[in-house]
Design an enzyme around this catalytic site. Structure first.
Site, PDB file in Angstrom:
ATOM      1  CG  HIS A 127      -2.073  -0.951   1.079  1.00 41.66           C
ATOM      2  ND1 HIS A 127      -2.901  -1.264   2.141  1.00 41.66           N
ATOM      3  CD2 HIS A 127      -2.520  -1.677   0.028  1.00 41.66           C
ATOM      4  CE1 HIS A 127      -3.788  -2.162   1.735  1.00 41.66           C
ATOM      5  NE2 HIS A 127      -3.577  -2.427   0.467  1.00 41.66           N
ATOM      6  CB  CYS A 135       5.264  13.726  -9.689  1.00 45.75           C
ATOM      7  SG  CYS A 135       4.530  14.986 -10.758  1.00 45.75           S
ATOM      8  CB  SER A 216     -10.518  -5.829   9.329  1.00 45.07           C
ATOM      9  OG  SER A 216     -10.235  -5.017   8.205  1.00 45.07           O
TER      10      SER A 216
END
EC number: 2.3.1.286
Length: 270
Positions: A127, A135, A216
């Protein structure tokens, strides 16, 4: 620790010499380091702060300064945090696996840097990372699909003095706005090469034991790895204190990561 789930996990890890292990970590592993979860029941859980709306590219386009304010707050929190016993245990587990001639890797959903600070080497940050920006312009060499900018090199002085769309830091190459190097909810894993989603799926295919820690099961990578593991008949476990709702063929180890993982390593090393 004598729970049936813990004993089953220990048995699986001690199994045939070809057993490779893949660990998928979520926000729960960093809670003991003082970083709030997203969907958890802890008082600081980010989910209660409309992250589904704010953690998006669309929100950044509408209010880039508000997006940066949210991520800088989380950056400061993460920068002050230290690896806890669970992070350190994963490093020791990696060393044990390697000494046995077996594969081991950690894929983390977390954008903090606690795994690398602890010393994990076979690590995928699927992630992104709070230590990087990039940019926002597609095709810029400092943007997607390969470019990044170290956060330490970004000058936020004007932004801190007066947060506004005009003071959001700019790309040193093309002068477009910089953005956090994180996967937003309305983006795909293929947006950036450093998310290494293909490597993650290869690791899942190669692993006979998959351990989810502090997650989760509400984000895409857990579902992708779960489906891959289910298809290949891997043993799958979940280390989490709130495992009561698990009913997908994932074996529960109902304990805190900072308790279960050090105990697992202690037994493996004994």
């Amino acid at each position: 620790m004598t729970s049936s789930g813990f004993e089953a996990l220990l048995e699986a890890v001690r199994g045939p010499a070809s057993v490779n292990v893949l660990v998928i970590t979520g926000a729960g592993i960093s809670l003991a380091s003082g970083i709030p979860t997203f969907r958890g029941t802890d008082p600081g859980a980010v989910w209660s702060n409309e992250v589904m709306e704010k953690g998006t590219h669309a929100f950044f386009q509408r209010a880039p300064h508000e997006s940066w304010k949210m991520y800088l707050q989380r950056f400061e929190l993460a920068r002050a945090a230290k690896p806890n016993a669970a992070h350190r245990a994963l490093v020791a587990w990696e060393a044990w696996q390697e000494a046995q001639g077996r594969g081991f890797a950690v894929v983390t959903q977390n954008v903090d840097s606690l795994h690398e600070d602890a010393g994990s080497r076979q690590l995928v940050k699927v992630h992104g990372s709070l230590r990087l920006a990039r940019c926002s312009a597609q095709g810029c060499e400092l943007g997607a699909p390969r470019g990044t900018v170290p956060m330490a090199s970004v000058d936020f002085s004007a932004f801190h003095a007066s947060p506004s769309p005009e003071t959001v830091p700019r790309c040193p190459r093309c002068d477009s706005r910089l953005r956090p190097h994180v996967l937003w909810f309305d983006e795909n894993y293929t947006e950036h090469d450093t998310y290494e989603i293909e490597r993650t799926l290869i690791l899942a295919r190669q692993s006979r034991v998959i351990v989810f820690v502090g997650t989760s099961f509400s984000v895409g990578v857990t579902e992708l790895v779960y489906r891959r593991g289910r298809k290949l008949d891997a043993r799958m476990f979940s280390i989490d204190p709130s495992n009561a709702s698990l009913d997908r063929g994932i074996e529960p180890v109902t304990a805190r990561a900072e308790e279960a993982l050090p105990e697992l390593v202690r037994v493996l090393q004994s």
